[in-house]
Design an enzyme around this catalytic site. Structure first.
Site, PDB file in Angstrom:
ATOM      1  N   ILE A   1      38.657  57.747  34.602  1.00 40.16           N
ATOM      2  CA  ILE A   1      40.162  57.658  35.438  1.00 40.16           C
ATOM      3  C   ILE A   1      40.471  56.398  36.466  1.00 40.16           C
ATOM      4  O   ILE A   1      39.220  55.966  36.795  1.00 40.16           O
ATOM      5  CB  ILE A   1      40.915  58.509  35.651  1.00 40.16           C
ATOM      6  N   ASP A   2      41.739  56.042  36.395  1.00 42.43           N
ATOM      7  CA  ASP A   2      42.060  54.721  37.332  1.00 42.43           C
ATOM      8  C   ASP A   2      41.435  54.814  38.438  1.00 42.43           C
ATOM      9  O   ASP A   2      41.702  55.875  38.983  1.00 42.43           O
ATOM     10  CB  ASP A   2      43.822  54.768  36.648  1.00 42.43           C
ATOM     11  N   LYS A   3      41.192  54.016  38.558  1.00 41.16           N
ATOM     12  CA  LYS A   3      40.983  53.059  40.338  1.00 41.16           C
ATOM     13  C   LYS A   3      42.017  54.199  41.219  1.00 41.16           C
ATOM     14  O   LYS A   3      40.827  55.401  41.969  1.00 41.16           O
ATOM     15  CB  LYS A   3      40.748  52.142  40.593  1.00 41.16           C
TER      16      LYS A   3
ATOM     17  N   ARG B   1      50.855  56.373  32.137  1.00 41.80           N
ATOM     18  CA  ARG B   1      51.207  55.128  32.606  1.00 41.80           C
ATOM     19  C   ARG B   1      52.307  54.578  31.333  1.00 41.80           C
ATOM     20  O   ARG B   1      53.512  53.719  32.261  1.00 41.80           O
ATOM     21  CB  ARG B   1      50.547  54.539  33.550  1.00 41.80           C
TER      22      ARG B   1
END
Length: 347
Positions: free
Chosen positions: A152-154, A255
């Site tokens: 998963i993204d930062k 997103r």
């Protein structure tokens, strides 16, 4: 290469140049996948075609498909999602929030701001650095990242599964690839999402102009299929709290999909959500939004639920987390705002 694991990890946020070739004078027209097979050691035609489908092969700085025919003086670059050298993973004693652990895997509730694995600009301080300190002999995936089956993204918070054995990694990766896992995210998006629920379908690939973004493409030959199911949880007039369930797990899927339908995530700088996209022109409203951004200084996205079949027992496992405090604080600000303002009149 374990294609299942690569599918789950998908593309990274950065691309790195691995190869650059200038087609010599006198070269006959030839498909680029065949041309590169003769130049890149151990490259199969299938790998080259996959790289082209992912938008990672460029001719004269423009991404091309695998059937592009090279011509003299073309400049070909192959860009991949990891640096062209292997980074030594330095074990670091960093805190990680383990919500479940057994012999096969562990579940981590990742804090926002923590990068999952080393990459450009983030070679230390990542989850992988922490895993290398806390665990010995985690299985390596094809990118030499211990235990990782997905990512998963930062600045996205929430649940992440880490495999502890080779068998568990293979079993879990197959579940992600077969779309049998349960993955629910909570997101706060700009605008009033009019439908109570819906499905977004559209192939995702890197944006042609902004390579840091993913975009939806109508051409079925570009990118990879992506499906997001959403449901409205709470409305605040200018923003909407939604639940998103994933059939696929592409980079930036939620997103990019939400921006595609006109509802970028709240405070998502990369996709324009850090601007005031809905609401009034009043100074007090602008101050209110700035206070919300300070409370939640990242994109409003949390991986809330993760479910899958246990690799050893065959039991269905389902894990759930609460929204982190920054997300809760932002939502509470909107609840208070809606109670004291008539957002329909202001819109």
């Amino acid at each position: 290469m374990n294609n299942n694991i690569e599918e789950n990890l998908d593309l990274e946020d950065e691309l790195f140049e691995h190869y650059r070739f200038e087609v010599p004078k006198g070269q006959a027209f030839l498909r680029i996948d065949k041309y590169l097979m003769n130049l890149i050691q151990n490259a199969t035609r299938n790998k080259i075609q996959n790289a082209a489908n992912d938008g990672n092969i460029f001719v004269n700085e423009i991404p091309v498909k695998s059937n592009y025919k090279v011509k003299p003086f073309d400049v070909i670059t192959v860009m991949l999602s990891h640096p062209p050298y292997e980074n030594h993973i330095l074990p670091e004693d960093l805190p990680i929030n383990i919500v479940y652990e057994d012999d096969a895997f562990l579940l981590i509730n990742k804090e926002p701001g923590m990068v999952v694995h080393p990459g450009h600009g983030n070679y230390t301080g990542t989850l992988v650095n922490a895993l290398a300190h806390h665990f010995d002999n985690l299985p390596m995936n094809s990118s030499e990242r211990p235990g990782l089956v997905h990512r998963i993204d930062k600045d996205t918070s929430g649940l992440l599964v880490v495999a502890k054995t080779e068998a568990a990694m293979t079993h879990l990766a197959k579940q992600f690839e077969a779309k049998t896992t349960e993955r629910e995210y909570i997101a706060l998006v700009w605008g009033n999402v009019t439908a109570e629920s819906g499905t977004i379908e559209g192939n995702l690939a890197r944006h042609l102009k902004d390579r840091m973004q993913m975009a939806v493409f109508a051409d079925p030959e570009i990118g990879k299929p992506a499906i997001t199911h959403y449901k409205v949880l709470e409305r605040f007039g200018y923003v909407t709290l939604i639940s998103c369930k994933l059939e696929t797990g592409r980079t930036h899927q939620i997103r990019a999909h939400m921006k595609h339908i006109g509802h970028p995530l709240f405070n998502d700088e990369r996709y324009g959500g850090h601007l005031i996209l809905k609401g009034t022109t009043f100074t007090k409203y602008k101050q209110f939004i700035e206070n919300c951004f300070k409370a939640l200084p990242r994109q409003a996205l949390h991986a809330k639920t993760l479910g899958f079949v246990h690799p050893n027992t065959g039991e269905m496992m389902r894990f759930d987390t609460e929204l982190p405090q920054d997300f809760q604080d932002c939502i509470e600000k909107w609840r208070v705002y809606v109670k004291s303002h008539n957002v329909e009149e202001e819109e």
